[in-house]
Write a protein that holds these residues in place. Structure first.
Motif, PDB file in Angstrom:
ATOM      1  N   LEU A   4       4.997   4.892   3.160  1.00  0.00           N
ATOM      2  CA  LEU A   4       4.532   6.266   3.329  1.00  0.00           C
ATOM      3  C   LEU A   4       5.491   7.198   2.618  1.00  0.00           C
ATOM      4  CD1 LEU A   4       2.605   8.337   4.656  1.00  0.00           C
ATOM      5  CD2 LEU A   4       4.192   8.376   6.588  1.00  0.00           C
ATOM      6  N   LEU A   5       4.962   8.023   1.736  1.00  0.00           N
ATOM      7  CA  LEU A   5       5.739   9.045   1.039  1.00  0.00           C
ATOM      8  C   LEU A   5       5.402  10.379   1.711  1.00  0.00           C
ATOM      9  CD1 LEU A   5       5.062   7.802  -2.598  1.00  0.00           C
ATOM     10  CD2 LEU A   5       7.036   7.294  -1.147  1.00  0.00           C
ATOM     11  N   PRO A   6       6.231  10.832   2.653  1.00  0.00           N
ATOM     12  CA  PRO A   6       5.871  11.939   3.530  1.00  0.00           C
ATOM     13  C   PRO A   6       5.538  13.257   2.839  1.00  0.00           C
ATOM     14  CG  PRO A   6       7.974  10.960   4.195  1.00  0.00           C
ATOM     15  CD  PRO A   6       7.537  10.282   2.950  1.00  0.00           C
ATOM     16  N   SER A   7       6.202  13.579   1.746  1.00  0.00           N
ATOM     17  CA  SER A   7       5.982  14.876   1.089  1.00  0.00           C
ATOM     18  C   SER A   7       4.988  14.812  -0.059  1.00  0.00           C
ATOM     19  CB  SER A   7       7.309  15.438   0.575  1.00  0.00           C
ATOM     20  OG  SER A   7       8.204  15.618   1.647  1.00  0.00           O
ATOM     21  N   ALA A   8       4.575  13.617  -0.433  1.00  0.00           N
ATOM     22  CA  ALA A   8       3.676  13.459  -1.583  1.00  0.00           C
ATOM     23  C   ALA A   8       2.272  13.959  -1.260  1.00  0.00           C
ATOM     24  CB  ALA A   8       3.618  11.993  -2.001  1.00  0.00           C
ATOM     25  N   ARG A   9       1.604  14.391  -2.290  1.00  0.00           N
ATOM     26  CA  ARG A   9       0.203  14.805  -2.183  1.00  0.00           C
ATOM     27  C   ARG A   9      -0.643  13.770  -2.923  1.00  0.00           C
ATOM     28  NH1 ARG A   9      -0.603  19.569   0.122  1.00  0.00           N
ATOM     29  NH2 ARG A   9       1.121  20.992   0.303  1.00  0.00           N
ATOM     30  N   GLU A  41      -4.417  15.623   0.427  1.00  0.00           N
ATOM     31  CA  GLU A  41      -5.504  16.517   0.795  1.00  0.00           C
ATOM     32  C   GLU A  41      -6.874  15.868   0.604  1.00  0.00           C
ATOM     33  OE1 GLU A  41      -4.151  17.054  -3.384  1.00  0.00           O
ATOM     34  OE2 GLU A  41      -3.101  17.154  -1.481  1.00  0.00           O
ATOM     35  N   THR A  42      -6.897  14.636   0.102  1.00  0.00           N
ATOM     36  CA  THR A  42      -8.149  13.941  -0.163  1.00  0.00           C
ATOM     37  C   THR A  42      -8.356  12.742   0.756  1.00  0.00           C
ATOM     38  OG1 THR A  42      -7.947  14.596  -2.476  1.00  0.00           O
ATOM     39  CG2 THR A  42      -9.520  12.858  -1.984  1.00  0.00           C
ATOM     40  N   VAL A  43      -7.300  11.974   0.981  1.00  0.00           N
ATOM     41  CA  VAL A  43      -7.385  10.722   1.745  1.00  0.00           C
ATOM     42  C   VAL A  43      -6.544  10.864   3.019  1.00  0.00           C
ATOM     43  CG1 VAL A  43      -6.878   8.249   1.689  1.00  0.00           C
ATOM     44  CG2 VAL A  43      -7.644   9.408  -0.391  1.00  0.00           C
ATOM     45  N   GLU A  61      10.933  11.141  -3.990  1.00  0.00           N
ATOM     46  CA  GLU A  61      10.033  10.104  -3.490  1.00  0.00           C
ATOM     47  C   GLU A  61       9.551   9.204  -4.624  1.00  0.00           C
ATOM     48  OE1 GLU A  61       7.036  11.869  -0.978  1.00  0.00           O
ATOM     49  OE2 GLU A  61       8.502  12.297   0.586  1.00  0.00           O
ATOM     50  N   GLN A  62       9.515   9.712  -5.846  1.00  0.00           N
ATOM     51  CA  GLN A  62       9.193   8.861  -6.996  1.00  0.00           C
ATOM     52  C   GLN A  62      10.247   7.768  -7.131  1.00  0.00           C
ATOM     53  OE1 GLN A  62       8.680  11.084 -10.644  1.00  0.00           O
ATOM     54  NE2 GLN A  62       7.364  12.589  -9.636  1.00  0.00           N
ATOM     55  N   ARG A  63      11.526   8.152  -6.994  1.00  0.00           N
ATOM     56  CA  ARG A  63      12.607   7.166  -7.100  1.00  0.00           C
ATOM     57  C   ARG A  63      12.514   6.129  -5.979  1.00  0.00           C
ATOM     58  NH1 ARG A  63      14.902  11.869  -8.995  1.00  0.00           N
ATOM     59  NH2 ARG A  63      15.686  12.560  -6.969  1.00  0.00           N
ATOM     60  N   GLU A  64      12.220   6.599  -4.765  1.00  0.00           N
ATOM     61  CA  GLU A  64      12.056   5.680  -3.627  1.00  0.00           C
ATOM     62  C   GLU A  64      10.890   4.725  -3.885  1.00  0.00           C
ATOM     63  OE1 GLU A  64      10.877   5.635   1.101  1.00  0.00           O
ATOM     64  OE2 GLU A  64      10.953   7.561   0.054  1.00  0.00           O
ATOM     65  N   MET A  65       9.792   5.248  -4.407  1.00  0.00           N
ATOM     66  CA  MET A  65       8.622   4.428  -4.674  1.00  0.00           C
ATOM     67  C   MET A  65       8.946   3.345  -5.716  1.00  0.00           C
ATOM     68  SD  MET A  65       4.824   5.617  -5.908  1.00  0.00           S
ATOM     69  CE  MET A  65       5.343   6.072  -7.556  1.00  0.00           C
ATOM     70  N   LEU A 111       0.858  -1.178   0.000  1.00  0.00           N
ATOM     71  CA  LEU A 111       0.000   0.000   0.000  1.00  0.00           C
ATOM     72  C   LEU A 111       0.897   1.231   0.000  1.00  0.00           C
ATOM     73  CD1 LEU A 111      -2.265  -1.384   2.775  1.00  0.00           C
ATOM     74  CD2 LEU A 111      -3.040  -0.944   0.462  1.00  0.00           C
ATOM     75  N   ILE A 112       0.640   2.157  -0.904  1.00  0.00           N
ATOM     76  CA  ILE A 112       1.441   3.374  -0.999  1.00  0.00           C
ATOM     77  C   ILE A 112       0.560   4.543  -0.598  1.00  0.00           C
ATOM     78  CG2 ILE A 112       2.811   4.840  -2.514  1.00  0.00           C
ATOM     79  CD1 ILE A 112       3.300   2.273  -4.218  1.00  0.00           C
ATOM     80  N   GLN A 113       1.005   5.284   0.411  1.00  0.00           N
ATOM     81  CA  GLN A 113       0.206   6.377   0.969  1.00  0.00           C
ATOM     82  C   GLN A 113       1.009   7.669   0.939  1.00  0.00           C
ATOM     83  OE1 GLN A 113      -3.084   6.298   2.508  1.00  0.00           O
ATOM     84  NE2 GLN A 113      -2.730   8.475   2.186  1.00  0.00           N
TER      85      GLN A 113
END
Length: 115
Positions: free
Chosen positions: A66-71, A44-46, A79-83, A37-39
């Motif tokens: 968890l991608l802390p800075s992602a929206r 701002e929605t979920v 974070e794209q690279r980490e994902m 699961l990627i969060q």
């Protein structure tokens, strides 16, 4: 219904969403395959805790990234690279490793999830 008036059906779809969510929530314990699961942390929605709640219902087969800075619809490049790294590691850790067919998983009952 397809065409310029399709947007008029959105309220109907949204009105049915809570019922669909309840049915899915009840069945999460039936998922017996690995789940990533990627969060996003600044969604701002979920709720940023939704992935953790889903993982808790699935159990030991679920993992949360968890991608802390992602929206909701934007992921910073770092974070794209980490994902991508995490998704690759997840897929390579599936039975069959690098040759595993992403999405191939049998749930209990007669449901089949595949790509």
């Amino acid at each position: 219904v397809r065409g310029p008036w399709e947007y008029l059906l959105w309220p109907i779809a949204f009105s049915r969403l809570p019922g669909v969510m309840r049915r899915v929530r009840r069945r999460l314990g039936e998922v017996h395959c690995p789940v990533l699961l990627i969060q996003s942390g600044r969604d701002e929605t979920v709720s940023r805790y939704s992935a953790e709640r889903i993982a808790a219902r699935i159990g030991e087969n679920a993992r949360v990234l968890l991608l802390p800075s992602a929206r909701h619809a934007w992921i910073p490049p770092e974070e794209q690279r980490e994902m991508v790294r995490e998704i690759r590691a997840f897929v390579e850790g599936l039975p069959g490793g690098k040759d595993a067919r992403v999405g191939a998983c049998q749930a209990s009952g007669s449901m089949q999830f595949s790509e």
